[in-house]
Write an enzyme that holds these catalytic residues in place. Structure first.
Site, PDB file in Angstrom:
ATOM      1  N   GLY A 191       0.588  -1.159  -0.074  1.00  0.00           N
ATOM      2  CA  GLY A 191      -0.019   0.030   0.071  1.00  0.00           C
ATOM      3  C   GLY A 191       0.798   1.192   0.143  1.00  0.00           C
ATOM      4  O   GLY A 191       1.512   1.364   0.915  1.00  0.00           O
TER       5      GLY A 191
ATOM      6  N   GLY B 284      -0.595   4.224   0.339  1.00  0.00           N
ATOM      7  CA  GLY B 284      -1.397   5.166   0.869  1.00  0.00           C
ATOM      8  C   GLY B 284      -0.536   5.850   1.778  1.00  0.00           C
ATOM      9  O   GLY B 284       0.700   6.013   2.075  1.00  0.00           O
ATOM     10  N   PHE B 285      -1.570   6.496   2.942  1.00  0.00           N
ATOM     11  CA  PHE B 285      -0.606   7.139   4.057  1.00  0.00           C
ATOM     12  C   PHE B 285       0.189   6.642   4.941  1.00  0.00           C
ATOM     13  O   PHE B 285       1.165   6.997   5.148  1.00  0.00           O
ATOM     14  CB  PHE B 285      -1.875   7.945   4.878  1.00  0.00           C
ATOM     15  N   GLY B 286      -0.297   5.362   5.352  1.00  0.00           N
ATOM     16  CA  GLY B 286       0.347   4.436   6.163  1.00  0.00           C
ATOM     17  C   GLY B 286       1.740   3.937   5.484  1.00  0.00           C
ATOM     18  O   GLY B 286       2.860   3.951   6.120  1.00  0.00           O
TER      19      GLY B 286
ATOM     20  N   VAL C  43      -1.585  -7.182  -4.655  1.00  0.00           N
ATOM     21  CA  VAL C  43      -1.275  -8.286  -3.855  1.00  0.00           C
ATOM     22  C   VAL C  43      -2.478  -9.450  -3.827  1.00  0.00           C
ATOM     23  O   VAL C  43      -3.644  -8.801  -3.449  1.00  0.00           O
ATOM     24  CB  VAL C  43      -0.894  -7.694  -2.371  1.00  0.00           C
TER      25      VAL C  43
ATOM     26  N   GLU D 263     -19.068  17.150   3.292  1.00  0.00           N
ATOM     27  CA  GLU D 263     -17.977  18.071   2.350  1.00  0.00           C
ATOM     28  C   GLU D 263     -18.547  17.842   0.804  1.00  0.00           C
ATOM     29  O   GLU D 263     -18.623  18.835   0.127  1.00  0.00           O
ATOM     30  CB  GLU D 263     -16.636  17.454   2.506  1.00  0.00           C
TER      31      GLU D 263
ATOM     32  N   ASP E  29      -6.118   2.411   7.986  1.00  0.00           N
ATOM     33  CA  ASP E  29      -7.562   1.797   8.132  1.00  0.00           C
ATOM     34  C   ASP E  29      -7.840   0.104   7.986  1.00  0.00           C
ATOM     35  O   ASP E  29      -8.686  -0.376   8.550  1.00  0.00           O
ATOM     36  CB  ASP E  29      -8.175   2.075   6.739  1.00  0.00           C
TER      37      ASP E  29
ATOM     38  N   ALA F 192      -6.428   9.657   8.399  1.00  0.00           N
ATOM     39  CA  ALA F 192      -5.065   9.873   7.909  1.00  0.00           C
ATOM     40  C   ALA F 192      -3.920   9.803   8.856  1.00  0.00           C
ATOM     41  O   ALA F 192      -2.999   9.155   8.687  1.00  0.00           O
ATOM     42  CB  ALA F 192      -5.019  11.042   6.843  1.00  0.00           C
TER      43      ALA F 192
HETATM   44  C1  LIG Z   1     -13.522  10.378   0.272  1.00  0.00           C
HETATM   45  C2  LIG Z   1     -12.465  10.480   1.718  1.00  0.00           C
HETATM   46  C3  LIG Z   1     -12.447  11.595   2.486  1.00  0.00           C
HETATM   47  C4  LIG Z   1     -11.626  11.310   3.713  1.00  0.00           C
HETATM   48  N1  LIG Z   1     -11.493  12.523   4.150  1.00  0.00           N
HETATM   49  C5  LIG Z   1     -10.366  12.319   5.271  1.00  0.00           C
HETATM   50  C6  LIG Z   1     -10.241  13.465   5.982  1.00  0.00           C
HETATM   51  O1  LIG Z   1     -10.532  14.815   5.699  1.00  0.00           O
HETATM   52  N2  LIG Z   1      -9.237  13.562   7.154  1.00  0.00           N
HETATM   53  C7  LIG Z   1      -8.781  12.489   7.391  1.00  0.00           C
HETATM   54  O2  LIG Z   1      -7.923  12.344   8.094  1.00  0.00           O
HETATM   55  N3  LIG Z   1      -9.098  11.116   6.722  1.00  0.00           N
HETATM   56  C8  LIG Z   1      -9.982  11.210   5.660  1.00  0.00           C
HETATM   57  N4  LIG Z   1     -10.132  10.033   5.179  1.00  0.00           N
HETATM   58  C9  LIG Z   1      -9.761   8.855   5.459  1.00  0.00           C
HETATM   59  C10 LIG Z   1      -8.123   8.755   5.071  1.00  0.00           C
HETATM   60  O3  LIG Z   1      -8.056   8.783   3.576  1.00  0.00           O
HETATM   61  C11 LIG Z   1      -7.884   7.173   5.398  1.00  0.00           C
HETATM   62  O4  LIG Z   1      -7.849   6.927   6.779  1.00  0.00           O
HETATM   63  C12 LIG Z   1      -6.526   7.012   4.970  1.00  0.00           C
HETATM   64  O5  LIG Z   1      -6.279   7.048   3.639  1.00  0.00           O
HETATM   65  C13 LIG Z   1      -6.009   5.640   5.316  1.00  0.00           C
HETATM   66  O6  LIG Z   1      -4.469   5.168   5.344  1.00  0.00           O
HETATM   67  P1  LIG Z   1      -4.007   3.797   4.834  1.00  0.00           P
HETATM   68  O7  LIG Z   1      -2.728   4.074   4.515  1.00  0.00           O
HETATM   69  O8  LIG Z   1      -4.329   3.010   5.706  1.00  0.00           O
HETATM   70  O9  LIG Z   1      -4.681   3.439   3.307  1.00  0.00           O
HETATM   71  P2  LIG Z   1      -5.033   4.265   2.138  1.00  0.00           P
HETATM   72  O10 LIG Z   1      -4.407   5.640   1.972  1.00  0.00           O
HETATM   73  O11 LIG Z   1      -6.323   3.944   1.617  1.00  0.00           O
HETATM   74  O12 LIG Z   1      -3.866   3.522   1.039  1.00  0.00           O
HETATM   75  C14 LIG Z   1      -4.026   1.999   0.667  1.00  0.00           C
HETATM   76  C15 LIG Z   1      -3.273   1.793  -0.511  1.00  0.00           C
HETATM   77  O13 LIG Z   1      -3.261   0.305  -0.537  1.00  0.00           O
HETATM   78  C16 LIG Z   1      -3.352  -0.088  -2.051  1.00  0.00           C
HETATM   79  N5  LIG Z   1      -3.926  -1.558  -2.192  1.00  0.00           N
HETATM   80  C17 LIG Z   1      -5.100  -1.918  -1.552  1.00  0.00           C
HETATM   81  N6  LIG Z   1      -5.447  -3.006  -1.841  1.00  0.00           N
HETATM   82  C18 LIG Z   1      -4.180  -3.488  -2.377  1.00  0.00           C
HETATM   83  C19 LIG Z   1      -3.900  -4.989  -2.858  1.00  0.00           C
HETATM   84  N7  LIG Z   1      -4.371  -5.919  -2.700  1.00  0.00           N
HETATM   85  N8  LIG Z   1      -2.503  -4.903  -3.438  1.00  0.00           N
HETATM   86  C20 LIG Z   1      -2.005  -3.717  -3.802  1.00  0.00           C
HETATM   87  N9  LIG Z   1      -2.339  -2.638  -3.185  1.00  0.00           N
HETATM   88  C21 LIG Z   1      -3.427  -2.453  -2.583  1.00  0.00           C
HETATM   89  C22 LIG Z   1      -4.330   1.033  -2.569  1.00  0.00           C
HETATM   90  O14 LIG Z   1      -4.267   1.286  -3.905  1.00  0.00           O
HETATM   91  C23 LIG Z   1      -3.810   2.166  -2.058  1.00  0.00           C
HETATM   92  O15 LIG Z   1      -2.802   3.003  -2.487  1.00  0.00           O
HETATM   93  C24 LIG Z   1     -11.004  10.082   3.961  1.00  0.00           C
HETATM   94  C25 LIG Z   1     -11.173   8.813   3.318  1.00  0.00           C
HETATM   95  C26 LIG Z   1     -12.099   9.116   1.925  1.00  0.00           C
HETATM   96  C27 LIG Z   1     -12.267   7.872   1.336  1.00  0.00           C
END
Ligand SMILES: Cc1cc2nc3c(=O)[nH]c(=O)nc-3n(C[C@H](O)[C@H](O)[C@H](O)COP(=O)(O)OP(=O)(O)OC[C@H]3O[C@@H](n4cnc5c(N)ncnc54)[C@H](O)[C@@H]3O)c2cc1C
Length: 427
Positions: free
Chosen positions: A15, A17-19, A83, A174, A304, A320
């Site tokens: 991933g 993403g943020f984490g 994955v 929003e 998440d 995030a």
């Molecule tokens: C519309 C929306 C608005 C939001 N607004 C806010 C906000 O204002 N403030 C706030 O704090 N939070 C907000 N959030 C929540 C925040 O975005 C999430 O909590 C944060 O992105 C979680 O980070 P993460 O690293 O766990 O996952 P993510 O950022 O979701 O990253 C996960 C990554 O894993 C990848 N992935 C998933 N499954 C697979 C796989 N099987 N194989 C390879 N790659 C994979 C995805 O492509 C993605 O890039 C919002 C979320 C959404 C959807």
């Protein structure tokens, strides 16, 4: 990663993403070879997805190529693949393409997906807002409905210009505010041949107030501001089922609507299930205090996908900051372990919550009890989102777009490319 040597451990991060990004970046200079695997070749800044969906920003303003992020960090490689499975016993990650990846340490940061809660029709007919594709599909669909209404005005009665947003959390609030503004300030001037006053935005929340994680005062402010801006707010009523042209509410009302957006909740990525590890009801992986998987000190879960308990015993929210701080925490623990030290428990520092309600209005709540709303809350929201966006170019573009939108009530991103039209035609 080509520099793997015998004494360098290989960390696979699932991933970007943020984490995942936070973990990989925090390992800069540490004796690890890191591979970040993501199904996409870019990072998505999800908090601004709603602005892409409502034509305020372009898709590449809020996305950043994963390889670009690590251009200068030589101990990180990037692999674009989905994955498909993780073999905990063999310490191997299986991918949708290419050879499986062996790891010494695994960081699961695959995020979450939309939770439909089994409501009839959501899967087939509702738009989600979890990815750039979701946002672009929604934007194209809305603009296309307006084009259709310009040719065939009767379909307005059938709900062609009605959008129902299901879920009154920050995303629903929003999005509704931005849709109201898009309709009344932008599309009303574009479509002089359509009676845009009949376009409706209806926000439906099953609980008895919007923004349930905020104080009741902020909830009330969000509701009154949205209503003043033409959004119809329905609280204490659930969505029973929906189809392509209507939404059935639990109080018996049926709303004709060609666009339904499901912002009612998320569940952890299905990757959590394929591991065979223990999960919560929302599919999140149960983790130890240091964020490792029970029985697998070499596997960590952040963001998440993880169910990490906060100080009050409640699970930490799927936001995030939890993901970013979790990613950095895991990187620190890896370095500690390398130095022969034991791992520490994860301590989340709550930095507060905010939600915009539209132009020059937002609610911001800080953990010390401070509350801002109106213009100050909105400016705080703008500033914070700019700070957390990745890349100078993205920040500059977003700033220019925001200034332009604010001053001119114009929004650039409302073109319908042929690929969009094909996508709509294909359902
Ligand atoms: C519309 C929306 C608005 C939001 N607004 C806010 C906000 O204002 N403030 C706030 O704090 N939070 C907000 N959030 C929540 C925040 O975005 C999430 O909590 C944060 O992105 C979680 O980070 P993460 O690293 O766990 O996952 P993510 O950022 O979701 O990253 C996960 C990554 O894993 C990848 N992935 C998933 N499954 C697979 C796989 N099987 N194989 C390879 N790659 C994979 C995805 O492509 C993605 O890039 C919002 C979320 C959404 C959807």
């Amino acid at each position: 990663v080509t520099r793997a040597t015998v004494d360098r451990e290989r960390v696979v991060v699932i991933g970007a993403g943020f984490g995942g990004l936070a973990a990989a970046r925090a390992l800069k200079g540490a004796p690890f070879d890191v591979v970040v695997v993501d199904a996409n070749n870019f990072h998505t800044f999800q908090p601004l997805l709603y602005q892409v969906a409502t034509a305020g920003l372009d898709d590449d303003d809020i996305a950043y190529p994963a390889r670009g992020i690590f251009r200068r960090q030589h101990n990180v490689g990037v692999r674009m693949a989905r994955v498909t499975a993780v073999d905990l016993a063999e310490r191997t990650v299986h991918l949708s393409r290419g050879e499986p990846l062996r790891y010494d340490v695994l960081v699961l940061a695959a995020g979450a997906v939309t939770a439909t809660y089994g409501v009839e029709g959501v899967e087939q007919y509702a738009f989600g807002l979890k990815s750039l594709d979701d946002a672009l599909a929604l934007r194209a669909h809305i603009v296309e409905r307006f084009e259709e209404a310009a040719i065939e005005p009767e379909i307005i009665d059938d709900g062609a210009l009605t959008v129902v947003v299901c879920g009154g959390g920050p995303t629903g609030v929003e999005l509704s505010g931005a849709l109201g503004e898009l309709f009344q300030k932008v599309l009303a001037r574009d479509f002089r041949d359509v009676d845009v006053r009949r376009a409706r935005v209806v926000l439906v929340e099953a609980a008895d107030r919007l923004l349930g994680t905020f104080t009741p005062r902020s909830s009330e402010r969000a509701r009154t501001t949205l209503e003043r801006r033409g959004v119809e707010v329905v609280v204490g009523v659930g969505v029973e089922k929906l189809d392509a042209t209507s939404v059935q509410l639990s109080d018996g009302r049926r709303i004709p609507a060609h666009t339904v957006i499901w912002a009612a909740g998320v569940q952890a990525s299905s990757l959590a299930n394929v591991l065979g590890a223990e999960t919560t009801r929302g599919g999140r992986l149960l983790v130890e205090a240091d964020l490792s998987l029970p029985g697998h000190p070499e596997v960590f879960a952040v963001g998440d996908i993880a169910a990490s308990p906060g100080p009050d015993g409640q699970l930490l929210p799927q936001v995030a900051q939890v993901a970013i701080q979790g990613g950095r925490h895991v990187a620190r623990q890896l370095v500690r372990r390398r130095a022969g030290q034991s791992t520490e428990p994860f301590r989340y520092r709550d930095k507060g919550s905010m939600a915009t309600i539209g132009r020059r209005d937002a609610v911001t709540e800080l953990p010390n009890g401070w509350r801002f709303s109106g213009t100050i809350g909105w400016l705080a929201w703008l500033g914070l989102h700019l700070v957390y966006l990745i890349g100078f170019r993205n920040r500059a573009n977003v700033l220019v777009n925001w200034a332009w939108n604010y001053l001119t009530y114009d929004r650039g991103s409302r073109i319908l490319a042929e690929s969009d039209r094909e996508r709509i035609a294909g359902g």
